[in-house]
Design a protein around this motif. Structure first.
Motif, mmCIF file in Angstrom:
data_model
loop_
_atom_site.group_PDB
_atom_site.id
_atom_site.type_symbol
_atom_site.label_atom_id
_atom_site.label_comp_id
_atom_site.label_asym_id
_atom_site.label_seq_id
_atom_site.Cartn_x
_atom_site.Cartn_y
_atom_site.Cartn_z
ATOM 1 N N VAL A 1 0.908 -1.202 0.274
ATOM 2 C CA VAL A 1 -0.168 0.365 0.005
ATOM 3 C C VAL A 1 0.929 1.060 0.376
ATOM 4 N N GLU A 2 1.813 1.515 0.758
ATOM 5 C CA GLU A 2 2.664 2.730 0.790
ATOM 6 C C GLU A 2 3.440 2.547 -0.481
ATOM 7 N N VAL A 3 4.047 1.579 -1.089
ATOM 8 C CA VAL A 3 4.621 2.187 -2.535
ATOM 9 C C VAL A 3 3.488 2.322 -3.477
ATOM 10 N N LEU A 4 2.545 1.299 -3.394
ATOM 11 C CA LEU A 4 1.127 2.081 -4.549
ATOM 12 C C LEU A 4 0.772 3.529 -4.306
ATOM 13 N N ARG A 5 0.616 3.870 -2.874
ATOM 14 C CA ARG A 5 0.371 5.325 -2.971
ATOM 15 C C ARG A 5 1.744 6.284 -3.365
ATOM 16 N N GLY A 6 2.874 5.843 -2.795
ATOM 17 C CA GLY A 6 3.575 6.804 -3.304
ATOM 18 C C GLY A 6 4.156 6.916 -4.751
ATOM 19 N N LEU A 7 3.033 5.993 -5.825
ATOM 20 C CA LEU A 7 3.355 5.765 -7.316
ATOM 21 C C LEU A 7 1.752 6.715 -7.730
ATOM 22 N N GLY A 8 1.535 7.371 -6.865
ATOM 23 C CA GLY A 8 0.041 7.884 -7.046
ATOM 24 C C GLY A 8 -1.077 7.106 -6.937
ATOM 25 N N TYR A 9 -1.352 6.481 -6.925
ATOM 26 C CA TYR A 9 -2.056 5.274 -7.139
ATOM 27 C C TYR A 9 -3.470 5.970 -5.068
ATOM 28 N N ASP A 10 -4.470 5.694 -5.624
ATOM 29 C CA ASP A 10 -5.214 5.605 -4.131
ATOM 30 C C ASP A 10 -5.806 4.225 -4.479
ATOM 31 N N VAL A 11 -5.468 3.592 -2.456
ATOM 32 C CA VAL A 11 -5.482 2.655 -2.342
ATOM 33 C C VAL A 11 -6.100 2.968 -1.262
ATOM 34 N N THR A 12 -7.616 2.192 -0.848
ATOM 35 C CA THR A 12 -8.396 2.565 -0.266
ATOM 36 C C THR A 12 -8.686 0.901 0.821
ATOM 37 N N TRP A 13 -8.889 0.116 1.670
ATOM 38 C CA TRP A 13 -9.432 -0.532 2.363
ATOM 39 C C TRP A 13 -10.833 -1.161 2.153
ATOM 40 N N ARG A 14 -11.547 -1.756 1.486
ATOM 41 C CA ARG A 14 -12.630 -1.686 1.533
ATOM 42 C C ARG A 14 -13.337 -3.573 2.000
ATOM 43 N N GLY A 15 -11.887 -4.378 2.414
ATOM 44 C CA GLY A 15 -13.277 -5.612 2.546
ATOM 45 C C GLY A 15 -13.155 -5.913 4.256
ATOM 46 N N GLN A 16 -14.328 -6.735 4.856
ATOM 47 C CA GLN A 16 -14.125 -6.898 5.689
ATOM 48 C C GLN A 16 -13.811 -7.247 6.958
ATOM 49 N N GLY A 17 -13.820 -6.419 8.174
ATOM 50 C CA GLY A 17 -12.743 -6.340 9.347
ATOM 51 C C GLY A 17 -12.089 -5.576 9.463
ATOM 52 N N SER A 18 -11.171 -5.671 9.781
ATOM 53 C CA SER A 18 -10.129 -4.753 10.162
ATOM 54 C C SER A 18 -9.046 -5.361 9.087
ATOM 55 N N GLU A 19 -8.056 -3.984 8.130
ATOM 56 C CA GLU A 19 -7.245 -4.967 6.889
ATOM 57 C C GLU A 19 -5.917 -5.380 7.621
ATOM 58 N N PRO A 20 -5.690 -5.786 6.769
ATOM 59 C CA PRO A 20 -5.013 -7.315 7.256
ATOM 60 C C PRO A 20 -3.676 -6.444 7.412
ATOM 61 N N GLU A 21 -2.808 -6.993 8.162
ATOM 62 C CA GLU A 21 -1.004 -7.072 8.829
ATOM 63 C C GLU A 21 -0.580 -7.629 8.166
ATOM 64 N N SER A 22 0.819 -7.034 7.951
ATOM 65 C CA SER A 22 2.324 -7.420 7.151
ATOM 66 C C SER A 22 2.696 -8.898 8.632
ATOM 67 N N ARG A 23 2.848 -9.799 7.312
ATOM 68 C CA ARG A 23 3.500 -10.697 8.261
ATOM 69 C C ARG A 23 4.570 -11.308 8.587
ATOM 70 N N VAL A 24 5.218 -10.776 9.604
ATOM 71 C CA VAL A 24 6.015 -10.697 10.069
ATOM 72 C C VAL A 24 7.179 -12.156 10.489
ATOM 73 N N ASP A 25 6.511 -13.000 10.642
ATOM 74 C CA ASP A 25 7.002 -14.425 11.008
ATOM 75 C C ASP A 25 7.599 -14.510 9.365
ATOM 76 N N ARG A 26 6.554 -14.703 7.635
ATOM 77 C CA ARG A 26 7.223 -14.778 6.916
ATOM 78 C C ARG A 26 8.387 -13.731 5.780
ATOM 79 N N LEU A 27 7.960 -13.181 6.562
ATOM 80 C CA LEU A 27 9.488 -12.278 6.128
ATOM 81 C C LEU A 27 10.683 -12.197 7.331
ATOM 82 N N GLN A 28 10.775 -12.576 8.443
ATOM 83 C CA GLN A 28 11.670 -13.052 9.013
ATOM 84 C C GLN A 28 12.480 -13.859 8.531
ATOM 85 N N ALA A 29 11.303 -14.997 8.233
ATOM 86 C CA ALA A 29 12.162 -16.202 7.795
ATOM 87 C C ALA A 29 13.212 -16.164 7.450
ATOM 88 N N LEU A 30 14.200 -17.181 7.095
ATOM 89 C CA LEU A 30 14.706 -17.748 6.172
ATOM 90 C C LEU A 30 14.616 -18.518 5.033
#
Length: 94
Positions: free
Chosen positions: A65-94
């Motif tokens: 979302v951060e990158v897309l907004r930086g490129l000029g896109y309008d990004v809005t959460w429209r899903g049910q419930g709260s916005e999905p969080e980043s999966r830090v476990d996946r990002l830190q995995a070797l």
């Protein structure tokens, strides 16, 4: 021994594709190849990287979302419930 070493290369998402290895064999070791081989490798690599990019976005939607907004896109959460969080476990995995 060399064959017992594990070379970490980019976590779950950003490991080399089979196409990368095959093209390296052609370039570095002169492996014979069909005249259409490189084009097929490029197509396969494109599909692999697009799939991995989509998966990486699912793992880290906040950065996407951060990158897309930086490129000029309008990004809005429209899903049910709260916005999905980043999966830090996946990002830190070797």
């Amino acid at each position: 021994m060399m064959q017992e070493l594990h070379f970490p290369m980019g976590g779950h998402r950003f490991r080399p594709a089979l196409e990368d290895v095959l093209e390296m064999l052609i370039d570095e070791f002169g492996i014979d190849n069909d005249q259409n081989a490189r084009e097929a490798l490029k197509r396969g690599r494109l599909v692999w990287r697009q799939t991995q990019t989509k998966s990486a976005v699912r793992d880290d939607p906040e950065s996407a979302v951060e990158v897309l907004r930086g490129l000029g896109y309008d990004v809005t959460w429209r899903g049910q419930g709260s916005e999905p969080e980043s999966r830090v476990d996946r990002l830190q995995a070797l």
